[in-house]
Every structure is written in C-alpha cells, then in structure tokens.
Write an enzyme that holds these catalytic residues in place. Structure first.
Site, mmCIF file in Angstrom:
data_model
loop_
_atom_site.group_PDB
_atom_site.id
_atom_site.type_symbol
_atom_site.label_atom_id
_atom_site.label_comp_id
_atom_site.label_asym_id
_atom_site.label_seq_id
_atom_site.Cartn_x
_atom_site.Cartn_y
_atom_site.Cartn_z
ATOM 1 N N HIS A 534 0.840 -1.204 0.000
ATOM 2 C CA HIS A 534 0.000 0.000 0.000
ATOM 3 C C HIS A 534 0.879 1.260 0.000
ATOM 4 O O HIS A 534 0.720 2.140 -0.854
ATOM 5 C CB HIS A 534 -0.914 -0.015 1.227
ATOM 6 C CG HIS A 534 -1.757 1.209 1.383
ATOM 7 N ND1 HIS A 534 -3.093 1.246 1.055
ATOM 8 C CD2 HIS A 534 -1.449 2.468 1.800
ATOM 9 C CE1 HIS A 534 -3.558 2.467 1.272
ATOM 10 N NE2 HIS A 534 -2.581 3.230 1.732
ATOM 11 N N GLU A 535 1.816 1.325 0.936
ATOM 12 C CA GLU A 535 2.659 2.517 1.032
ATOM 13 C C GLU A 535 3.497 2.686 -0.233
ATOM 14 O O GLU A 535 3.728 3.798 -0.697
ATOM 15 C CB GLU A 535 3.556 2.460 2.279
ATOM 16 C CG GLU A 535 2.809 2.407 3.615
ATOM 17 C CD GLU A 535 1.816 3.536 3.807
ATOM 18 O OE1 GLU A 535 1.969 4.605 3.189
ATOM 19 O OE2 GLU A 535 0.851 3.342 4.572
ATOM 20 N N HIS A 538 1.791 4.574 -2.925
ATOM 21 C CA HIS A 538 1.959 6.032 -2.861
ATOM 22 C C HIS A 538 3.313 6.415 -3.441
ATOM 23 O O HIS A 538 3.456 7.396 -4.163
ATOM 24 C CB HIS A 538 1.883 6.524 -1.410
ATOM 25 C CG HIS A 538 0.515 6.428 -0.800
ATOM 26 N ND1 HIS A 538 -0.594 6.979 -1.402
ATOM 27 C CD2 HIS A 538 0.072 5.853 0.346
ATOM 28 C CE1 HIS A 538 -1.655 6.742 -0.640
ATOM 29 N NE2 HIS A 538 -1.277 6.062 0.411
ATOM 30 N N HIS A 541 3.434 6.491 -7.130
ATOM 31 C CA HIS A 541 2.714 7.675 -7.608
ATOM 32 C C HIS A 541 3.675 8.876 -7.598
ATOM 33 O O HIS A 541 3.744 9.654 -8.553
ATOM 34 C CB HIS A 541 1.517 7.931 -6.690
ATOM 35 C CG HIS A 541 0.446 8.792 -7.282
ATOM 36 N ND1 HIS A 541 -0.616 9.241 -6.547
ATOM 37 C CD2 HIS A 541 0.253 9.287 -8.532
ATOM 38 C CE1 HIS A 541 -1.401 9.985 -7.309
ATOM 39 N NE2 HIS A 541 -0.907 10.030 -8.518
#
Ligand SMILES: [Zn+2]
Length: 754
Positions: A534-535, A538, A541
């Site tokens: 999940h991290e 980011h 991105h």
C-alpha cells in the site's frame, strides 16, 4: 499551497466497536550511474539489504561534501535544521517580493505561476521535512527543532494563504486572455488550485471575513486537538463479580485486583479486549462494552464545539455547511454526491453483512441474535474452531521475509512500469538510524528517477502507524537567478533532461512499525506485506507522477483520489500470480502453493469482512451528517444523531448510552472526507478487474494505468484519469451519474480481494 505531505494507510480494525485507525513525466539523463548491474544481482542485493542487516551493502560512503540528512546539504543536526529553514524563509521572502513587484509593474506576468510554485516548493521543503522529523522519532532534540521550524514556516504559509495581493494578482492573470492563454495546462491547473485555496481562506470576502476566518481556524484547531487528546472512556475501570468471569484465561484473571469477590477490570486495552473475546457471560461483556463507550459530557461538548465552529466557518465563507465547503474541490464535489454514493454502497453491503452475522451465529451455536457486545466473543470462538482444523494462522508468513517482499515490489514495478528498486550507496549523516536505508528508483534506461528512504521497524519514538512522507516533490528547476541555490544541492537529488533542463527528483520516506526480529530475518504477516505494498503504491505515484510544477506532483492530488494507486497495490499483492512470482520460503526457497494461498483466502473471509466495510460506510455517513447543515442548529445534539443513525443503519440493537462517536477522532483529521477510502476502494476494485485481473503482471495494463493515472500526479482531473483507465468516457464529467456508477462498482469483491 500545502497539500498531502503525509499519507497514512486508512484501514479498518476489528469492527463496529472499535475506532478505526489511521493506517497518503520528464525523462532524465543519467547522473553518474552506479546501477549497471543485472536485474538479478540488484534483486539479490535488495534481499540481502533487508534480510541480512549486517551485510556490507550498507556501509557509508563519507566522501561527499554535500552529505546531509535526507540529502539536504549540510543538515547533520537540529541546529542545521533551523539554518536550513532560515535559508528557505530567506529565499521565500525574496521570491514574494519579486512576485509582488513584477505583478505591480506588469512584468513577466506569464512567469508568476511558476514563481509561486517555486515559492510553495521552497516552503514545503522545510515544512515537509520538519513534519517528518517531528512525528517519526528521529531523535527528541531533532523533533523539538522540527516542531519550532514547522510552526514558524506554517505561520508564514498562513500569511501567504490569506494574502489579498497574491490573490488579486492571480485573478488578474486569469482575466487577461493574452497571459492566460500563454500558460500550459499544468500552470493553469496550479493557478486554479491556488485561486481556490485563497477563496477557501476568505481572501475574496474582505478584511473582516478574513480576520474571522483566521480566528475560527485557530479555534477549530484547538477544539480538534482537545477532542483527539481526550478520546477515552469516563471510567478507566469497572468492578465485576469474579463469578462472572468464566471463560477468560486464568493467567489474565490472576492479574486482576480482586476485593470481596469483585475484580477490577480495565475498560480499554488488551485485557479488556481479551475479556470481550472470551468471557462466557453475556452480562459481563455488555457491562464492559458499555463502560468502554461511555465518555464524559465534557468530551461530547468538545466534539460539538469542533463541529459547530466548523459550521460557523463555512457559513462565514458563504457555504451551507462545512461538508459543502470541504467537498467542492474533491472528486465527489458535493455532500449530496457522497450521500448517494454511501447509500448505494450500504444497499450492496447490508445484506452481505447481515448474512455474515447469521452465519457466525449458526456456526457458533449462539443462543439468539448477535449483539454488539457479542461480536468479538463469537468471532473468537469461530476462529478458535477453525484454528483447530488448520494448524497455523499465517503459514504464508514463512514465505514473506521483508527482503523477499522488497524484491517482490521491485519485480512487480519492473513488470508493470519498467522501473526497479536498487539499494543506494549511503553517505554519512544521510539517515538517522542504522536500519534505515535508501532505495534508488531506476528506469529501464538505468536512470535514477527518485529516492525512497525505508524506515520500516518500530522504535520507542515513533508515534504513528505506517505512512508515506513527501520530503521533496519532483519539479523543474527554473532557468532563473532565483534558483541559484541549486548549485549547492546534492547532485544525486537532481537530474538533467536530454534537452538540458534541470529537475528536482522526488524523495520520499516510507515509515512502518514492523517488529524487527533479533535473528536478523524478519518475516512479515500477509497484512504487513499488504501494508508495505500500500505505502509503495503512494511511492510509485510520487516516482511516476513527475510534473514540472511541485503543486501537482505525485501524491499532491485530491484527498478522495490519492488512495487509488495504493489500494490498487493491495489488489495486486493479493493476486496469486503476483504472490507466487516473489514469495519464497525462507528455508526451502520454494514459492507458496496455490492450495496454501487459497486456504489463506478462505480464512480471510471468515473475519466478518463485509460487516467491517458496512461499519466503515456507517462511519463515513456519520462524518457527513455531523458536517452537514444540522451543526448550525442551536439544538445540535451529537448523541441523539448517533443514536438515530444506529436505529436507521445499525447491524445491532441500538443503545442510547453508546457514545462511541466521541472516540471517532478521524472526524477531526478527515472532516467530511472520511468516505475517501471507500470511494477509492470502489474505483480500485473496478480498475483492477478491468485492467489487471487477467494478468496482474501485464506491462500493457501497467502502462495504461501509468499513462492514465500515475504520470499526471494531481495535474489532471481525477475523473478524466478514472474514465481513461476504465475506458468509460461517460465518467469524465464527474457528475452525479458518474458518482452513482462508482457506487455501483462496490460489491463484496471490494473487500475480499484475496
Ligand atoms: Zn494510503
């Protein structure tokens, strides 16, 4: 000027009864490259770096004069941080003066947006850095200095955010077609964002309103902090007859103080949780449950002060409600759209949640309907029963050493986007702890495109859960004397494009709180692996969303859009093809069998996943109601609103004394945007099905997602990104019907991806 510096993983925990916890394209030519090794050598280095922490790879190279904490030149201790912030402030003042002078003289008006962006980047570099230092336990002295810097810089940022001169200047540029039409799309987007931010601070509404805005904002901040700091039960313990404690572990019982046949039981914490899960007596569970949900009248009034002050602020600025004020620049745009989205989701999930509870009752021979205080007890019972059928809870963990997971991330990024993670050679003072390391993100052309610092293990100072921190955003360095300070920058933090343009490379820190194994090899649970993915969603991105302007780089996008790439990563890690591509048993080096993965999937769905989602929908609904017009009513009563919501939507019998809502501290941080995670889950699930389900390692799918979503950062309307990724042009307007369609994406697949 400041957006999304820190992102957390918002993840529900066990159910209704608990508070959810916070869990956020240029091509460059190679700088001196150290990475011309084969992929498999890189992968082996990556694995060794994390799985054999004593390895040689992390030795520091101390030769560079630009050495400094997180590549900030000369930053070696707390006083250097103050010096760094002084330099940032100095540059900001020069920039501000120049912008206002040029503006007044009508000089270089087409450059103003770029200069404003440099100004905001300059301030954010100090603010983001100190935001990271003060919350991440680098050291107490560093944290204190960071706190000072943060407050000082923030104060200046607030002056800028409420500057009428800057607002009028931007407005003038927008109204001059000759200037406006000479700006590129990114510059127009940033100008619009800044204009809207100014308007949100009441800049366009005269001196009196602006003063009121500042005063109300301070009051909101104080009320919010007060509310968050005092979110605990009125009583920290209750007494219960010992005869009512059957079922609980005798070793736990022996820890409880007992007087005249009564035990003193804490209302929160692991012992309370143990009793809720194991006490056979329903009255015991009910009493403890109620004690945990009773807060003081003072705490109720703290929450109501926060909500009423927000309503007042919104009215002052001409909005009906705080929700309306907050949502206009989000994907959802209006409280009405959020409400309809949540209603749609609730309709889909309610029957699933009800049926989960019925199945739970039947499987555990519960005497009747399961009530709120029974839930943990029967769930525990069911898990114990199935544990006796399958011997080990998380067999997958043996396949998920932290180094293996890192290799998995690198392999996945390489398959999808043609980028990989390579251990960077560190310089002295670059990090704050031996366990922290830097990964360089390398493109297929062996160019460094960004840096990720990984601080993955828990320590005594860390005050929070997993998070992604932006330290520096990508942006183009202007060919202008104002940027001369770049000469002193660490060359590793910059890149030069083929056309000779200088760019600042994105630098981020990932923080997690994994427990470090004393033997050196840390095995992650699947949940922890999912958190890391999940991290890293980011992070990718930030790495691929490289824009010319810092204000829209990477994760600097709308709050209700920013979780999309990271939730997509949760889907990807759950795909058996992805898991099998990297997971390796730490002893045998074999991948997990499909049978093992499927058995794990089956176990996961036993944990009331649909009830969990339904609970999140209710929480998001409560957040909307509390931030609606009703907070303007002098008779506003949060307890009766929460009770009414329990009556309308609850899965369990409503209880008037239940004041759980006064623990819902995300009401402060999220204020009317708590639905964001649910919205992004619905979108991510659809995008996963549309692009990745057939082949989750497909380059074609990865490129499509990168081109439609990631590469834009926040510089493209999120609805256009979603419409592009889904090949559904009808969504691009982001109107009510688009929002309704997103609501219809929500189904049980949104929850249990594995
Ligand atoms: Zn996140």
């Amino acid at each position: 000027m400041l957006r999304n510096a820190r992102l957390h993983r918002l993840k529900p925990i066990n159910g209704l009864l608990n508070i959810a916890r916070l869990h956020s394209g240029h091509r460059s030519q190679a700088m001196p490259v150290h990475h011309l090794r084969s992929f498999s050598a890189d992968e082996e280095n990556l694995r060794t770096l994390f799985d054999e922490p004593q390895s040689q790879l992390k030795k520091f190279e101390s030769f560079d004069i630009n050495a400094g904490f997180l590549m900030v030149p000369g930053l070696k201790g707390p006083t250097d941080l103050i010096d760094f912030s002084n330099k940032c402030l100095e540059k900001s003042h020069i920039l501000l003066k120049r912008i206002l002078t040029d503006g007044a003289e009508g000089k270089e008006l087409n450059k103003i947006v770029k200069l404003l962006d440099v100004l905001s980047d300059t301030l954010c570099q100090a603010i983001d850095l100190s935001e990271f230092i003060r919350t991440s336990g680098v050291s107490p002295a560093f944290s204190r200095a960071a706190e000072q810097v943060y407050e000082r810089m923030f104060e200046f940022m607030n002056i800028l955010n409420t500057s009428e001169e800057l607002y009028q200047l931007l407005l003038h540029i927008k109204n001059r077609p000759d200037i406006w039409n000479s700006l590129d799309n990114e510059e127009k987007m940033v100008a619009d964002i800044l204009l809207y931010d100014f308007e949100k601070s009441g800049v366009n509404r005269g001196h009196h309103t602006r003063k009121q805005f500042i005063e109300l904002s301070n009051r909101i901040d104080n009320a919010g902090r007060d509310f968050v700091m005092n979110a605990y039960p009125e009583k920290d313990s209750i007494t219960l007859p010992v005869s009512q404690l059957s079922g609980i572990d005798p070793s736990v019982q022996s820890k409880l103080p007992i007087k005249r046949g009564y035990a003193t039981v804490p209302t929160t914490g692991p012992i309370a949780h143990h009793i809720m899960s194991t006490a056979d007596n329903a009255d015991t569970r009910r009493e403890l449950w109620l004690a945990d949900r009773k807060t003081s009248d003072r705490q109720v009034s703290r929450l109501e002060t926060l909500l009423k002050t927000r309503a007042e602020l919104a009215q002052t600025l001409g909005f009906q409600s705080y929700g309306e004020y907050q949502l206009r620049d989000k994907m959802a745009k209006s409280p009405r759209a959020v409400k309809r989205f949540l209603q749609n989701m609730a309709k889909a999930f309610r029957p699933l949640a009800v049926s989960e509870l019925q199945t739970l009752a039947a499987a555990t021979n519960a005497p009747g309907r399961i009530e709120a205080w029974d839930r943990d007890y029967y769930l525990h019972k069911m898990i114990s029963q199935s544990n006796s059928r399958t011997s080990n809870m998380d067999l997958l963990s043996s396949y998920l050493s932290i180094g293996t997971v890192m290799v998995g991330l690198s392999k996945l990024f390489n398959s999808l986007y043609g980028i990989r993670l390579v251990p960077g050679s560190m310089q002295q003072f670059e990090t704050w702890d031996d366990s922290v390391c830097r990964l360089d993100v390398i493109s297929e052309n062996d160019e460094r495109i960004g840096m990720i610092y990984c601080d993955l293990f828990s320590n005594n100072f860390k005050s929070q859960g997993p998070a992604h921190f932006t330290i520096r955003c990508s942006r183009r360095i202007l060919d202008d004397p104002i940027e001369s300070d770049y000469g002193s920058r660490n060359p590793l933090s910059l890149s030069v494009s083929s056309s000779g343009e200088l760019h600042q490379l994105p630098t981020i820190v990932l923080v997690c709180g994994f427990n470090k194994s004393p033997t050196g090899l840390t095995l992650l649970s699947f949940y922890e692996t999912e958190t890391l993915f999940h991290e890293m969603g980011h992070a990718v991105h930030s790495m691929l969303g490289q824009t010319n302007l810092h204000n829209v780089a990477g994760t600097r996008s709308a709050t209700d859009f920013v979780e999309l790439p990271s939730i997509l990563m949760e889907h990807l890690v759950s795909a058996p093809a992805v898991l099998q591509s990297f997971a390796r048993h730490h002893r045998t080096n074999k991948p997990p069998s499909l049978e093992l993965i499927n058995a794990f999937k089956a176990r996961r769905t036993e944990h009331l996943a649909n009830c969990e989602t339904y609970t999140q929908i209710m929480m998001a609904q409560l957040d909307q109601i509390f931030h609606s017009e009703c907070a303007n009513d002098p008779a506003f009563d949060s307890c009766s609103i929460y009770f009414d919501l329990q009556c309308q939507m609850g899965l369990y019998k409503p209880v008037p004394e239940n004041r759980w809502h006064t623990y819902f501290t995300h009401l402060f941080g999220y204020g009317a945007t708590y639905y964001s995670y649910l919205l992004d889950r619905a979108i991510a699930s659809k995008i996963y099905t549309h692009l990745f389900e057939k082949d989750p390692l497909s380059r074609e799918a990865g490129e499509k997602f990168a081109n439609e979503v990631l590469k834009w950062g926040g510089s493209r309307d999120p609805w256009e990104c979603v419409a592009g990724a889904l090949d559904s042009p009808e969504l691009s307007n982001g109107d009510d019907s688009a929002m309704l369609e997103i609501g219809s994406f929500a189904n049980s697949k949104t929850v249990s991806q594995v």
